[in-house]
Design a protein around this motif. Structure first.
Motif, PDB file in Angstrom:
ATOM      1  N   GLY A   1      -7.476   5.243 -10.354  1.00  0.00           N
ATOM      2  CA  GLY A   1      -7.202   3.844 -10.050  1.00  0.00           C
ATOM      3  C   GLY A   1      -5.946   3.782  -9.206  1.00  0.00           C
ATOM      4  N   PRO A   2      -5.466   2.565  -8.907  1.00  0.00           N
ATOM      5  CA  PRO A   2      -4.342   2.443  -7.987  1.00  0.00           C
ATOM      6  C   PRO A   2      -3.035   2.993  -8.544  1.00  0.00           C
ATOM      7  CG  PRO A   2      -4.921   0.312  -8.919  1.00  0.00           C
ATOM      8  CD  PRO A   2      -6.008   1.265  -9.330  1.00  0.00           C
ATOM      9  N   GLY A   3      -2.861   3.043  -9.856  1.00  0.00           N
ATOM     10  CA  GLY A   3      -1.600   3.585 -10.363  1.00  0.00           C
ATOM     11  C   GLY A   3      -1.324   3.243 -11.815  1.00  0.00           C
TER      12      GLY A   3
ATOM     13  N   SER B   1      -6.512   9.520  -6.302  1.00  0.00           N
ATOM     14  CA  SER B   1      -6.085   8.149  -6.580  1.00  0.00           C
ATOM     15  C   SER B   1      -7.277   7.228  -6.338  1.00  0.00           C
ATOM     16  CB  SER B   1      -4.910   7.755  -5.698  1.00  0.00           C
ATOM     17  OG  SER B   1      -5.375   7.400  -4.419  1.00  0.00           O
ATOM     18  N   GLY B   2      -7.217   6.019  -6.864  1.00  0.00           N
ATOM     19  CA  GLY B   2      -8.272   5.039  -6.626  1.00  0.00           C
ATOM     20  C   GLY B   2      -9.606   5.535  -7.147  1.00  0.00           C
ATOM     21  N   ASP B   3     -10.608   5.525  -6.268  1.00  0.00           N
ATOM     22  CA  ASP B   3     -11.922   6.070  -6.607  1.00  0.00           C
ATOM     23  C   ASP B   3     -12.051   7.434  -5.937  1.00  0.00           C
ATOM     24  OD1 ASP B   3     -14.954   5.343  -7.435  1.00  0.00           O
ATOM     25  OD2 ASP B   3     -14.896   6.494  -5.576  1.00  0.00           O
ATOM     26  N   PRO B   4     -12.565   8.455  -6.673  1.00  0.00           N
ATOM     27  CA  PRO B   4     -12.593   9.796  -6.088  1.00  0.00           C
ATOM     28  C   PRO B   4     -13.613   9.930  -4.965  1.00  0.00           C
ATOM     29  CG  PRO B   4     -13.732   9.787  -8.193  1.00  0.00           C
ATOM     30  CD  PRO B   4     -13.113   8.433  -8.038  1.00  0.00           C
ATOM     31  N   GLY B   5     -14.548   8.985  -4.902  1.00  0.00           N
ATOM     32  CA  GLY B   5     -15.567   9.058  -3.862  1.00  0.00           C
ATOM     33  C   GLY B   5     -15.195   8.279  -2.615  1.00  0.00           C
ATOM     34  N   VAL B   6     -14.077   7.570  -2.637  1.00  0.00           N
ATOM     35  CA  VAL B   6     -13.663   6.791  -1.469  1.00  0.00           C
ATOM     36  C   VAL B   6     -12.528   7.520  -0.757  1.00  0.00           C
ATOM     37  CG1 VAL B   6     -12.705   4.583  -0.681  1.00  0.00           C
ATOM     38  CG2 VAL B   6     -14.363   4.635  -2.558  1.00  0.00           C
ATOM     39  N   PHE B   7     -12.842   8.141   0.375  1.00  0.00           N
ATOM     40  CA  PHE B   7     -11.879   8.902   1.172  1.00  0.00           C
ATOM     41  C   PHE B   7     -11.038   9.823   0.285  1.00  0.00           C
ATOM     42  CE2 PHE B   7     -12.239   4.607   3.214  1.00  0.00           C
ATOM     43  CZ  PHE B   7     -13.212   4.977   4.120  1.00  0.00           C
ATOM     44  N   ALA B   8     -11.712  10.576  -0.590  1.00  0.00           N
ATOM     45  CA  ALA B   8     -10.947  11.380  -1.544  1.00  0.00           C
ATOM     46  C   ALA B   8     -11.714  12.641  -1.936  1.00  0.00           C
ATOM     47  CB  ALA B   8     -10.593  10.533  -2.759  1.00  0.00           C
ATOM     48  N   MET B   9     -11.367  13.217  -3.080  1.00  0.00           N
ATOM     49  CA  MET B   9     -11.772  14.586  -3.401  1.00  0.00           C
ATOM     50  C   MET B   9     -13.247  14.787  -3.745  1.00  0.00           C
ATOM     51  SD  MET B   9      -9.429  16.673  -2.761  1.00  0.00           S
ATOM     52  CE  MET B   9     -10.239  18.133  -3.431  1.00  0.00           C
TER      53      MET B   9
ATOM     54  N   VAL C   1     -10.973   2.545  -9.828  1.00  0.00           N
ATOM     55  CA  VAL C   1     -10.727   1.293  -9.103  1.00  0.00           C
ATOM     56  C   VAL C   1     -10.073   1.652  -7.768  1.00  0.00           C
ATOM     57  CG1 VAL C   1      -9.458  -0.876  -9.107  1.00  0.00           C
ATOM     58  CG2 VAL C   1     -10.465  -0.020 -11.233  1.00  0.00           C
ATOM     59  N   SER C   2     -10.789   1.401  -6.688  1.00  0.00           N
ATOM     60  CA  SER C   2     -10.302   1.755  -5.365  1.00  0.00           C
ATOM     61  C   SER C   2      -9.230   0.760  -4.890  1.00  0.00           C
ATOM     62  CB  SER C   2     -11.489   1.770  -4.410  1.00  0.00           C
ATOM     63  OG  SER C   2     -11.107   2.384  -3.213  1.00  0.00           O
ATOM     64  N   ALA C   3      -8.388   1.228  -3.962  1.00  0.00           N
ATOM     65  CA  ALA C   3      -7.266   0.400  -3.486  1.00  0.00           C
ATOM     66  C   ALA C   3      -7.747  -0.951  -2.950  1.00  0.00           C
ATOM     67  CB  ALA C   3      -6.496   1.153  -2.412  1.00  0.00           C
ATOM     68  N   ALA C   4      -8.908  -0.978  -2.294  1.00  0.00           N
ATOM     69  CA  ALA C   4      -9.399  -2.248  -1.746  1.00  0.00           C
ATOM     70  C   ALA C   4      -9.706  -3.235  -2.872  1.00  0.00           C
ATOM     71  CB  ALA C   4     -10.653  -2.010  -0.897  1.00  0.00           C
TER      72      ALA C   4
ATOM     73  N   LEU D   1      -2.113  -7.846   2.848  1.00  0.00           N
ATOM     74  CA  LEU D   1      -1.460  -6.528   2.849  1.00  0.00           C
ATOM     75  C   LEU D   1      -1.016  -6.200   1.426  1.00  0.00           C
ATOM     76  CD1 LEU D   1       0.903  -6.891   5.981  1.00  0.00           C
ATOM     77  CD2 LEU D   1      -1.403  -5.900   5.881  1.00  0.00           C
ATOM     78  N   GLY D   2      -1.596  -5.167   0.858  1.00  0.00           N
ATOM     79  CA  GLY D   2      -1.185  -4.741  -0.493  1.00  0.00           C
ATOM     80  C   GLY D   2      -0.503  -3.393  -0.382  1.00  0.00           C
ATOM     81  N   ARG D   3       0.733  -3.320  -0.881  1.00  0.00           N
ATOM     82  CA  ARG D   3       1.445  -2.033  -0.801  1.00  0.00           C
ATOM     83  C   ARG D   3       1.780  -1.546  -2.208  1.00  0.00           C
ATOM     84  NH1 ARG D   3       6.585   0.275  -0.238  1.00  0.00           N
ATOM     85  NH2 ARG D   3       6.571   2.034   1.225  1.00  0.00           N
ATOM     86  N   ASP D   4       1.460  -0.287  -2.477  1.00  0.00           N
ATOM     87  CA  ASP D   4       1.737   0.303  -3.797  1.00  0.00           C
ATOM     88  C   ASP D   4       1.188  -0.558  -4.932  1.00  0.00           C
ATOM     89  OD1 ASP D   4       2.886   2.648  -3.045  1.00  0.00           O
ATOM     90  OD2 ASP D   4       4.944   1.897  -3.094  1.00  0.00           O
ATOM     91  N   ILE D   5       0.032  -1.110  -4.722  1.00  0.00           N
ATOM     92  CA  ILE D   5      -0.577  -1.971  -5.748  1.00  0.00           C
ATOM     93  C   ILE D   5      -0.772  -1.152  -7.039  1.00  0.00           C
ATOM     94  CG2 ILE D   5      -2.709  -3.238  -6.338  1.00  0.00           C
ATOM     95  CD1 ILE D   5      -0.854  -4.676  -4.301  1.00  0.00           C
ATOM     96  N   GLY D   6      -0.398  -1.768  -8.147  1.00  0.00           N
ATOM     97  CA  GLY D   6      -0.527  -1.087  -9.446  1.00  0.00           C
ATOM     98  C   GLY D   6       0.563  -0.054  -9.698  1.00  0.00           C
ATOM     99  N   ARG D   7       1.522   0.036  -8.804  1.00  0.00           N
ATOM    100  CA  ARG D   7       2.615   1.013  -8.984  1.00  0.00           C
ATOM    101  C   ARG D   7       3.945   0.263  -9.007  1.00  0.00           C
ATOM    102  NH1 ARG D   7       0.507   5.391  -4.409  1.00  0.00           N
ATOM    103  NH2 ARG D   7      -1.640   5.414  -5.188  1.00  0.00           N
ATOM    104  N   PRO D   8       5.010   0.920  -9.426  1.00  0.00           N
ATOM    105  CA  PRO D   8       6.304   0.233  -9.421  1.00  0.00           C
ATOM    106  C   PRO D   8       6.660  -0.238  -8.002  1.00  0.00           C
ATOM    107  CG  PRO D   8       6.450   2.339 -10.581  1.00  0.00           C
ATOM    108  CD  PRO D   8       5.094   2.288  -9.949  1.00  0.00           C
TER     109      PRO D   8
ATOM    110  N   ASP E   1       2.409   0.571   6.261  1.00  0.00           N
ATOM    111  CA  ASP E   1       2.657   2.023   6.232  1.00  0.00           C
ATOM    112  C   ASP E   1       1.503   2.716   5.506  1.00  0.00           C
ATOM    113  OD1 ASP E   1       3.026   1.584   3.555  1.00  0.00           O
ATOM    114  OD2 ASP E   1       5.161   2.082   3.529  1.00  0.00           O
ATOM    115  N   MET E   2       1.647   3.988   5.264  1.00  0.00           N
ATOM    116  CA  MET E   2       0.505   4.736   4.705  1.00  0.00           C
ATOM    117  C   MET E   2       0.214   4.374   3.250  1.00  0.00           C
ATOM    118  SD  MET E   2       2.137   8.536   4.433  1.00  0.00           S
ATOM    119  CE  MET E   2       0.712   9.219   3.624  1.00  0.00           C
ATOM    120  N   ARG E   3       1.115   3.615   2.609  1.00  0.00           N
ATOM    121  CA  ARG E   3       0.848   3.191   1.232  1.00  0.00           C
ATOM    122  C   ARG E   3       0.314   1.766   1.188  1.00  0.00           C
ATOM    123  NH1 ARG E   3       6.592   5.347  -0.466  1.00  0.00           N
ATOM    124  NH2 ARG E   3       6.483   3.867  -2.192  1.00  0.00           N
ATOM    125  N   THR E   4      -0.149   1.275   2.343  1.00  0.00           N
ATOM    126  CA  THR E   4      -0.622  -0.115   2.420  1.00  0.00           C
ATOM    127  C   THR E   4      -2.135  -0.169   2.596  1.00  0.00           C
ATOM    128  OG1 THR E   4       1.449  -0.592   3.567  1.00  0.00           O
ATOM    129  CG2 THR E   4      -0.227  -2.329   3.583  1.00  0.00           C
TER     130      THR E   4
END
Ligand code: SAH
Length: 584
Positions: free
Chosen positions: A345-347, A415-423, A450-453, A530-537, A555-558
């Protein structure tokens, strides 16, 4: 026993916590984030205690007993998991066992109290009188019937004495009223309890059942991933044969320590089902060639351990070996390896699906980009972590298969969903390209997240409420031309667009180019989230318009969500963005 979590609130308890920690190998001190630094940081006491408790972790909480009770109270109606739970005064002056009588809480209370030079506040009568919980045999032993056990102990408390029949070394130090002519007996035996009221029967897990699949008539269903109804039927048949075989030899089902099979059948879902139904681990071993092709040949291979008796029910395809002592199943053959690709998930822990948490808890090895592995904590002390740089994805996927095919239980973290641009795709790519049959035999599963989108959309309202697409703007693995083409088509089709990997130091100009293309089709007042570091501090969420959007805001965390022509914004109570479900 799992090492306990030693939980403290403030610095005042740290000394006592460290003294308790020396008693338990691999234990860790958990401290409230921001108050004091220890081994594991947690955000909120009550949620943390509940989480540990629900996962069956023994807990030593250095705070008021009342606080601890209130924290776990909502979980107490569920008797399923009751790990030891103790409250200890932060200055070490009191040790109070609260829960987990059958899981050894009083034993821990004695150990901790001895180390702190105080008396434990033990309230269990049997425990006080005999110095041990007769109903709590050590690992590898099980009580035949807990209800009967309670009556047995109350008879002892009423003044009766008992004989001890069989090997029960853990009772040697107990102050049991013993007498060789006693009416009551504690009997340690793999034989089934015959219902005699005057015997407390404890079974050593000392029987291994080997199954020869061909003879049981299950077809190897290798390749089919589901436990189909066919596999369920086959599993029920295997379990029934094993039970019948135990029964035929007078052995208790609870004496079973493991189900053993040949590795050639390890992908057969019926075997795993049957082991689960029998509530024992499945272990795999090559049959001993010199002993022919029978279930007994598996046992000959496995039983480098001394065993007393071997029963070979030839026609049934089942053989049983009975050892004089409890058997640790981990010492026989090996497990079928597992690889589970999960999304965190996001964090925040609340947005991780429970199946991912379970997979993490059960893993022996955890692989992933360091930042994500850290997010996956707290991990158990015995778990091996293989953190790597984010770029070596294929190498990491292959490493995961190597570990899993050697019998380990591996979790790959995204992070997020493993099937969305991930491992998940990298793992499947590695498997697809491999000729190694051991990799194909690994029990592979993918747990969604839960994917970042989704996480960003939920914070903003419902911008993905109508048709949308997800695009990665990274041209590391695809040509930029493809990205431009897709952007044009998506913009033209009036799809809401979620941009992953929108920008990075190595890809500085691509986002501006992408926005130029989108602006050819979308009005300047189009809503953008624009969501940045959603679910994270330090998470931030902004809603602006396409006209206002500059690549410097990203940035790359957005996560960038560009609305469609119908996406709208309003403020009622809070500001909300949504895309209506209908079209004009
Ligand atoms: N598998 C991940 C995506 C990996 S691609 C998932 O399903 O979420 C990495 C990109 O995802 C980042 O560049 C960023 O655009 C987005 N992202 C990941 N986590 C995020 C978060 N917590 N907040 C905002 N965007 C995030």
């Amino acid at each position: 026993m799992m090492p306990p979590a030693i939980v403290i609130l403030g610095a005042g308890a740290l000394d006592t916590a460290r003294r308790i920690q020396t008693l338990y190998a691999d234990s860790q001190v958990h401290a409230l984030q921001g108050r004091v630094d220890a081994d594991v940081a947690y955000g909120e006491l009550s949620a943390h205690l509940r989480d540990l408790y629900a996962r069956g972790t023994p807990i030593v909480a250095l705070c008021a007993a009342g606080i601890v009770i209130r924290c776990v109270a909502p979980l107490l109606s569920n008797k399923r998991a009751e790990p030891p739970l103790l409250a200890v005064a932060e200055d070490g002056s009191a040790v109070v066992p609260l829960l987990g009588g059958l899981a050894g809480v009083n034993v821990m209370a004695r150990e901790i109290a001895a180390a702190l030079c105080v008396s434990p506040a033990i309230t269990t009568s049997g425990e006080l009188r005999f110095g041990t919980c007769v109903l709590n045999p050590p690992d590898g032993y099980v009580l035949a019937d807990i209800g009967h056990g309670k009556r047995f102990v109350s008879d002892l408390l009423a003044g009766e004495s008992t004989r001890v029949e069989g090997d029960a070394p853990w009772l040697d130090d107990a102050q049991l009223p013993r007498s060789s002519s006693a009416r009551l007996a504690i009997r340690v035996t793999p034989r089934a309890w015959d219902g005699r009221e005057d015997e407390l029967v404890i079974h050593p897990r000392s029987v291994v059942a080997a199954v020869m699949l061909e003879a049981v008539g299950s077809r190897a269903l290798g390749g089919l991933r589901e436990t189909s109804s066919q596999a369920k039927t086959a599993a029920a048949r295997i379990a029934a044969r094993v039970r019948a075989s135990l029964d035929a030899h007078g052995l208790a089902p609870l004496s079973l320590a493991a189900l053993l099979a040949s590795p050639e059948h390890m992908t057969d879902p019926a075997l795993a089902e049957a082991a689960a139904e029998l509530n024992v681990p499945l272990r795999l071993i090559e049959p001993d060639a010199g002993n022919g092709n029978s279930a007994a040949s598996l046992l000959h291979a496995a039983l480098r351990i001394p065993y007393k008796t071997l029963y070979d029910d030839r026609g049934q395809g089942i053989a049983l070996a009975l050892s004089p002592l409890a058997i640790d199943p981990n010492t026989i053959g090996r497990a079928r390896g597992r690889l589970t690709v999960i999304g965190l998930g996001p964090g925040s822990a609340g947005l991780m699906v429970p199946a991912a948490r379970t997979a993490l808890d059960e893993a022996t090895d955890i692989l992933g980009y360091q930042t994500y592995v850290k997010m996956a904590g707290p991990l158990r002390a015995g778990q091996r972590v293989h953190g790597t740089d984010n770029r070596e994805e294929m190498q990491r996927a292959r490493h995961a298969f190597e570990l899993a095919s050697a019998g380990r239980s591996v979790v790959m973290v995204s992070s997020g969903d493993p099937g969305v641009f991930a491992m998940a795709a990298a793992v499947l790519e590695a498997l697809d390209a491999s000729e190694n049959s051991a990799w194909a035999a690994v029990e592979l599963s993918i747990v969604p997240g839960v994917s970042a989108a989704m996480a960003t959309a939920a914070q903003a309202g419902a911008p993905l409420g109508h048709d949308f697409c997800m695009l990665s703007l990274s041209d590391n693995l695809k040509p930029w031309g493809i990205i431009e083409k897709r952007l044009r088509h998506a913009a033209q089709a009036d799809l809401v667009m979620a941009f992953y990997n929108p920008i990075s130091r190595a890809r500085p100009w691509q986002l501006d180019k992408a926005l130029d293309i989108v602006r050819e089709y979308r009005a300047v007042h189009t809503q953008v989230v624009l969501g940045r570091d959603i679910g994270r501090p330090g998470a931030t969420l902004r809603t602006i318009t396409l006209g206002e959007l500059h690549s410097a805001d990203v940035d790359m965390r957005t996560m960038v969500i560009v609305g469609s022509s119908t996406t709208r914004r309003f403020t009622k109570g809070a500001q909300w963005v949504y895309t209506p479900r209908w079209y004009e």
